[in-house]
Motif scaffolding. Sequence first.
Motif, PDB file in Angstrom:
ATOM      1  N   ILE A   1     -14.714  -1.800 -35.387  1.00  0.00           N
ATOM      2  CA  ILE A   1     -14.024  -1.998 -34.122  1.00  0.00           C
ATOM      3  C   ILE A   1     -13.390  -3.388 -34.141  1.00  0.00           C
ATOM      4  CG2 ILE A   1     -14.303  -2.192 -31.624  1.00  0.00           C
ATOM      5  CD1 ILE A   1     -14.662   0.631 -32.653  1.00  0.00           C
ATOM      6  N   LEU A   2     -12.114  -3.460 -33.818  1.00  0.00           N
ATOM      7  CA  LEU A   2     -11.419  -4.736 -33.825  1.00  0.00           C
ATOM      8  C   LEU A   2     -11.957  -5.656 -32.727  1.00  0.00           C
ATOM      9  CD1 LEU A   2      -7.713  -3.579 -34.325  1.00  0.00           C
ATOM     10  CD2 LEU A   2      -9.370  -4.284 -36.063  1.00  0.00           C
ATOM     11  N   SER A   3     -11.987  -6.929 -33.010  1.00  0.00           N
ATOM     12  CA  SER A   3     -12.444  -7.922 -32.039  1.00  0.00           C
ATOM     13  C   SER A   3     -11.348  -8.154 -31.000  1.00  0.00           C
ATOM     14  CB  SER A   3     -12.761  -9.236 -32.742  1.00  0.00           C
ATOM     15  OG  SER A   3     -11.575  -9.824 -33.239  1.00  0.00           O
ATOM     16  N   PRO A   4     -11.685  -8.750 -29.852  1.00  0.00           N
ATOM     17  CA  PRO A   4     -10.655  -9.074 -28.861  1.00  0.00           C
ATOM     18  C   PRO A   4      -9.538  -9.938 -29.442  1.00  0.00           C
ATOM     19  CG  PRO A   4     -12.817  -9.243 -27.851  1.00  0.00           C
ATOM     20  CD  PRO A   4     -13.043  -9.018 -29.322  1.00  0.00           C
ATOM     21  N   GLU A   5      -9.889 -10.847 -30.332  1.00  0.00           N
ATOM     22  CA  GLU A   5      -8.879 -11.710 -30.954  1.00  0.00           C
ATOM     23  C   GLU A   5      -7.926 -10.880 -31.823  1.00  0.00           C
ATOM     24  OE1 GLU A   5     -12.152 -13.879 -29.475  1.00  0.00           O
ATOM     25  OE2 GLU A   5     -12.153 -12.311 -31.030  1.00  0.00           O
ATOM     26  N   GLU A   6      -8.468  -9.924 -32.581  1.00  0.00           N
ATOM     27  CA  GLU A   6      -7.629  -9.073 -33.415  1.00  0.00           C
ATOM     28  C   GLU A   6      -6.763  -8.141 -32.572  1.00  0.00           C
ATOM     29  OE1 GLU A   6     -10.171  -8.434 -37.494  1.00  0.00           O
ATOM     30  OE2 GLU A   6     -11.001  -7.624 -35.634  1.00  0.00           O
ATOM     31  N   LEU A   7      -7.296  -7.715 -31.444  1.00  0.00           N
ATOM     32  CA  LEU A   7      -6.532  -6.817 -30.579  1.00  0.00           C
ATOM     33  C   LEU A   7      -5.339  -7.509 -29.938  1.00  0.00           C
ATOM     34  CD1 LEU A   7      -9.386  -4.760 -28.876  1.00  0.00           C
ATOM     35  CD2 LEU A   7      -7.624  -3.904 -30.441  1.00  0.00           C
TER      36      LEU A   7
ATOM     37  N   LYS B   1      -3.659  -9.480 -42.018  1.00  0.00           N
ATOM     38  CA  LYS B   1      -5.008 -10.015 -41.982  1.00  0.00           C
ATOM     39  C   LYS B   1      -6.044  -8.953 -41.631  1.00  0.00           C
ATOM     40  CE  LYS B   1      -3.589 -14.694 -40.685  1.00  0.00           C
ATOM     41  NZ  LYS B   1      -3.665 -15.736 -39.644  1.00  0.00           N
ATOM     42  N   LEU B   2      -5.582  -7.833 -41.050  1.00  0.00           N
ATOM     43  CA  LEU B   2      -6.509  -6.764 -40.695  1.00  0.00           C
ATOM     44  C   LEU B   2      -6.928  -6.043 -41.965  1.00  0.00           C
ATOM     45  CD1 LEU B   2      -4.780  -5.274 -37.550  1.00  0.00           C
ATOM     46  CD2 LEU B   2      -6.721  -6.833 -37.648  1.00  0.00           C
ATOM     47  N   GLN B   3      -8.195  -6.042 -42.244  1.00  0.00           N
ATOM     48  CA  GLN B   3      -8.691  -5.460 -43.476  1.00  0.00           C
ATOM     49  C   GLN B   3      -8.837  -3.956 -43.339  1.00  0.00           C
ATOM     50  OE1 GLN B   3     -12.329  -7.471 -44.266  1.00  0.00           O
ATOM     51  NE2 GLN B   3     -11.365  -9.407 -44.727  1.00  0.00           N
ATOM     52  N   THR B   4      -8.651  -3.257 -44.454  1.00  0.00           N
ATOM     53  CA  THR B   4      -8.830  -1.820 -44.477  1.00  0.00           C
ATOM     54  C   THR B   4     -10.319  -1.504 -44.463  1.00  0.00           C
ATOM     55  OG1 THR B   4      -6.826  -1.606 -45.795  1.00  0.00           O
ATOM     56  CG2 THR B   4      -8.335   0.294 -45.744  1.00  0.00           C
ATOM     57  N   ASN B   5     -10.722  -0.490 -43.659  1.00  0.00           N
ATOM     58  CA  ASN B   5     -12.123  -0.119 -43.539  1.00  0.00           C
ATOM     59  C   ASN B   5     -12.354   1.255 -44.128  1.00  0.00           C
ATOM     60  OD1 ASN B   5     -12.737  -2.149 -41.062  1.00  0.00           O
ATOM     61  ND2 ASN B   5     -10.790  -1.100 -40.826  1.00  0.00           N
ATOM     62  N   GLU B   6     -13.640   1.577 -44.285  1.00  0.00           N
ATOM     63  CA  GLU B   6     -13.981   2.910 -44.729  1.00  0.00           C
ATOM     64  C   GLU B   6     -13.588   3.933 -43.695  1.00  0.00           C
ATOM     65  OE1 GLU B   6     -17.952   3.339 -46.462  1.00  0.00           O
ATOM     66  OE2 GLU B   6     -18.112   1.174 -46.344  1.00  0.00           O
TER      67      GLU B   6
END
Length: 279
Positions: free
Chosen positions: A36-42, A217-222
């Motif tokens: 889940i993305l953080s508020p900063e990433e959102l 900067k957003l990393q790819t997840n499983e």
Amino acid sequence: INYEDLRRFYTAANGDFVAFLSSIKKTIKWRETYRILSPEELETWANMVFWHGYDLMHRPCLIVRLGLACSCLPSHDRPRFAQAVISQVEHGIMYLVSPENPEVTVLVDCEGLSPFKIPMQVMRSCSSLLQDHYPNRLGCLFVIRLPPVVRVIAQTFIQVLKPTTRKKLKIGGETYRKILLENIQTLPSYLGGDCRCTKCLNIGMDVKRPRMDQLNKLQTNEGVSDSEDTSELDLICQDDIDPSWSYDQVLRTAIIGLLMFWVLIAVMAGLSDPEFQSQ
């Protein structure tokens, strides 16, 4: 997962304990792998998906600018847009809903969306995740500024839905602002409202895409795929229906419009009640 969550999963399973237990296990496993993305990433996605005020039933409103995302984002960034939608739903349920009314309202703005370029993969992904992991959370779904052909098809199919279902789904054409004013406390300024909150001031009337340096900067997840459907639906030109088109072109547009409306219904069913899902 708390007691109220368990009740919602049990209701969604229609009292089937085996299905209930399976859904709980599936959600626990999903939460272990999905980031889940953080508020900063959102904040990177703040002009495309964001919470804005409440409706008249005091349910928090999630604004999803689907048309803007489709017109601005390259295909490889669209799975991250879906990740942002899911992350916003998570944050809203965690921090915005009240115990007395645990539902949310979702407004999908389709301005800029072509019936020939519908992000089916992204919409399927969202609907699947919402249905599996956030059951019985939808209070109302507004879909506004649909392409004309899709809107006509939508209005036709709405008539065959049950009254309780039709009450939760509202399609807005040219009069969408009237519909929203009748149901939402404060409209975002970009939709013609008088709001002057920070979000509205930042969005303004400009159509901006997330900065690519932030997206990278957003990393790819499983739990998130970087692939996107590159089928004919995504490659056809984005012009709207033209009177000079052939019968085949019009028919193809109608079929694509029908598919899009079906996926929107699937998104709604993902957050809705068992009665809706059984239709």
